[in-house]
Design an enzyme around this catalytic site. Sequence first.
Site, PDB file in Angstrom:
ATOM      1  N   LYS A  65     -58.702  19.120 -29.837  1.00 24.96           N
ATOM      2  CA  LYS A  65     -59.557  20.302 -29.984  1.00 24.96           C
ATOM      3  C   LYS A  65     -59.740  20.669 -31.464  1.00 24.96           C
ATOM      4  CE  LYS A  65     -60.057  23.772 -26.554  1.00 24.96           C
ATOM      5  NZ  LYS A  65     -59.575  24.838 -25.729  1.00 24.96           N
ATOM      6  N   LYS A  77     -48.004  23.077 -28.908  1.00 26.74           N
ATOM      7  CA  LYS A  77     -48.002  24.067 -27.819  1.00 26.74           C
ATOM      8  C   LYS A  77     -46.546  24.440 -27.557  1.00 26.74           C
ATOM      9  CE  LYS A  77     -51.037  25.776 -24.776  1.00 26.74           C
ATOM     10  NZ  LYS A  77     -52.427  26.147 -25.019  1.00 26.74           N
TER      11      LYS A  77
HETATM   12  P1  NAD Z   1     -59.528  35.348 -17.051  1.00 26.71           P
HETATM   13  O1  NAD Z   1     -58.256  35.467 -16.278  1.00 26.71           O
HETATM   14  O2  NAD Z   1     -59.890  36.430 -18.009  1.00 26.71           O
HETATM   15  O3  NAD Z   1     -60.758  35.263 -16.008  1.00 26.71           O
HETATM   16  C1  NAD Z   1     -60.827  34.347 -14.969  1.00 26.71           C
HETATM   17  C2  NAD Z   1     -62.008  34.721 -14.073  1.00 26.71           C
HETATM   18  O4  NAD Z   1     -62.138  33.740 -13.059  1.00 26.71           O
HETATM   19  C3  NAD Z   1     -61.839  36.058 -13.386  1.00 26.71           C
HETATM   20  O5  NAD Z   1     -63.096  36.696 -13.286  1.00 26.71           O
HETATM   21  C4  NAD Z   1     -61.374  35.636 -11.998  1.00 26.71           C
HETATM   22  O6  NAD Z   1     -61.642  36.596 -10.989  1.00 26.71           O
HETATM   23  C5  NAD Z   1     -62.196  34.400 -11.798  1.00 26.71           C
HETATM   24  N1  NAD Z   1     -61.716  33.542 -10.719  1.00 26.71           N
HETATM   25  C6  NAD Z   1     -60.440  33.251 -10.387  1.00 26.71           C
HETATM   26  N2  NAD Z   1     -60.415  32.465  -9.293  1.00 26.71           N
HETATM   27  C7  NAD Z   1     -61.715  32.257  -8.945  1.00 26.71           C
HETATM   28  C8  NAD Z   1     -62.334  31.540  -7.912  1.00 26.71           C
HETATM   29  N3  NAD Z   1     -61.634  30.874  -6.994  1.00 26.71           N
HETATM   30  N4  NAD Z   1     -63.688  31.523  -7.851  1.00 26.71           N
HETATM   31  C9  NAD Z   1     -64.418  32.208  -8.770  1.00 26.71           C
HETATM   32  N5  NAD Z   1     -63.879  32.920  -9.774  1.00 26.71           N
HETATM   33  C10 NAD Z   1     -62.532  32.944  -9.853  1.00 26.71           C
HETATM   34  O7  NAD Z   1     -59.490  33.925 -17.736  1.00 26.71           O
HETATM   35  P2  NAD Z   1     -60.340  33.425 -18.985  1.00 26.71           P
HETATM   36  O8  NAD Z   1     -59.587  33.720 -20.222  1.00 26.71           O
HETATM   37  O9  NAD Z   1     -61.749  33.890 -18.823  1.00 26.71           O
HETATM   38  O10 NAD Z   1     -60.239  31.845 -18.775  1.00 26.71           O
HETATM   39  C11 NAD Z   1     -61.142  31.147 -17.919  1.00 26.71           C
HETATM   40  C12 NAD Z   1     -61.085  29.681 -18.275  1.00 26.71           C
HETATM   41  O11 NAD Z   1     -61.452  29.503 -19.645  1.00 26.71           O
HETATM   42  C13 NAD Z   1     -59.708  29.028 -18.153  1.00 26.71           C
HETATM   43  O12 NAD Z   1     -59.901  27.677 -17.787  1.00 26.71           O
HETATM   44  C14 NAD Z   1     -59.166  29.085 -19.573  1.00 26.71           C
HETATM   45  O13 NAD Z   1     -58.190  28.084 -19.808  1.00 26.71           O
HETATM   46  C15 NAD Z   1     -60.428  28.799 -20.346  1.00 26.71           C
HETATM   47  N6  NAD Z   1     -60.385  29.234 -21.747  1.00 26.71           N
HETATM   48  C16 NAD Z   1     -60.197  30.519 -22.102  1.00 26.71           C
HETATM   49  C17 NAD Z   1     -60.218  30.875 -23.443  1.00 26.71           C
HETATM   50  C18 NAD Z   1     -60.079  32.303 -23.878  1.00 26.71           C
HETATM   51  O14 NAD Z   1     -60.262  32.557 -25.071  1.00 26.71           O
HETATM   52  N7  NAD Z   1     -59.820  33.242 -22.987  1.00 26.71           N
HETATM   53  C19 NAD Z   1     -60.386  29.895 -24.438  1.00 26.71           C
HETATM   54  C20 NAD Z   1     -60.585  28.564 -24.050  1.00 26.71           C
HETATM   55  C21 NAD Z   1     -60.579  28.252 -22.695  1.00 26.71           C
END
Ligand code: NAD
Length: 379
Positions: A65, A77
């Site tokens: 990344k 990590k």
């Molecule tokens: P988050 O917990 O804030 O949000 C997750 C969302 O997904 C919520 O709205 C939840 O209700 C929804 N969700 C959960 N199960 C679901 C399902 N079965 N069907 C539909 N929606 C569902 O998490 P996030 O930080 O938004 O992370 C989401 C993804 O992005 C993850 O894969 C995470 O690794 C990746 N990510 C996040 C970041 C970051 O900065 N937050 C950075 C890189 C990657």
Amino acid sequence: MSTIFESMDEWGPEKVVVVSDARTRMKGVLVIDNTARGIGKGGTRMQPTVSVGEISRLARVMTWKWAAVDLFFGGAKAGIRADPHSPYKEEILRSFVRALRNEVPQEYVYGLDMGLTENDAAIINDELGDRGAAVGTPFDLGGIPYDQLGITGFGVAEVVDEAAAAVGLAGKRVAIQGFGAVGHATAERLHHLGYSVVAISTAQGAIHDPAGLDIPGLLRLRAEVGDSLVSSVPELAIETGTELFVDADIVVPAALQDVLTEANVSRVRGRLLVEGANLPTNAGAQKMLREAGVTVVPDFIANAGGVVSAAFAMDARYSAFRPQTEQIFTSVSAKLRANTVSVLEEANRRDLTTHEAATRLAQSRVRAAMELRGKVLPF
Ligand code: NAD
């Protein structure tokens, strides 16, 4: 430990430190994968299921990344095997941090991942008496709270816009899975850029309106009721999971991993798929999408807004000035848009999936740094 030896290859990991503490029952691990391009940087996870193998794999993802966004940090990590809801969380965290005081912050700097909050980052800095031991600290401590700012989702939307322009889908219909930190900020920015968001979902359900959802209204509702916002418009409800397969031009999985596999990927109707979540597709699905003519922007290109802001936070650690957030947004946009173009072009030129092309690009950068530092024999 034999499995760790077996997982060591030409790239790393360079260092694996496993620690425990009898009094707090803390067990944890730090994996520094590859530091050819800079010191180890990657989030710190607290989950009851954390394993050395899992943290090693995630450290390797960080190596690629950082190189893919061309920022000078190495992959690393850390993981603590504990319940993040434990009443002893702070004690466990502090004992983990004390156990790794020889490595942090010289070789590794803590960051946020599952189970760790901005306040935990502040505790880490307090334990070591060093403002530079962790990033992701609260705004009131001079930190950059990336989730609150929605930077990752903003970056995903910028990538959608760049890729959409390349394949003739600018301003078209988008379906987004997940409305959390990433999903809601993606929707907000895409709406602002003039896209029609026709489907969204949360863990509590999915909604679809072919005429376009009221995104500003849904964002206001989210601030009040969180994930249950989807229940506010029962007439638009569709089966959860099917938001990925509605009639939309662009699909953005931004919630879970492994949602698109060989078994269901042919149901995707969009012509562009931008991975907001980590690992939403497997290699088989990626190949099938390519064969079907669907353009895919891989996770570590599309959701790299988080690492770009972590890089800003790294530079700001010892500064007396509050970080200027506008500069972060500008930089995320420029970097991610440029990366999107080069990965799409490289994949087409070499007839590879975009995941293969992006991994090759990252590997060539890490290899070059290793050679310059005398760590490997030339090709
Ligand atoms: P988050 O917990 O804030 O949000 C997750 C969302 O997904 C919520 O709205 C939840 O209700 C929804 N969700 C959960 N199960 C679901 C399902 N079965 N069907 C539909 N929606 C569902 O998490 P996030 O930080 O938004 O992370 C989401 C993804 O992005 C993850 O894969 C995470 O690794 C990746 N990510 C996040 C970041 C970051 O900065 N937050 C950075 C890189 C990657």
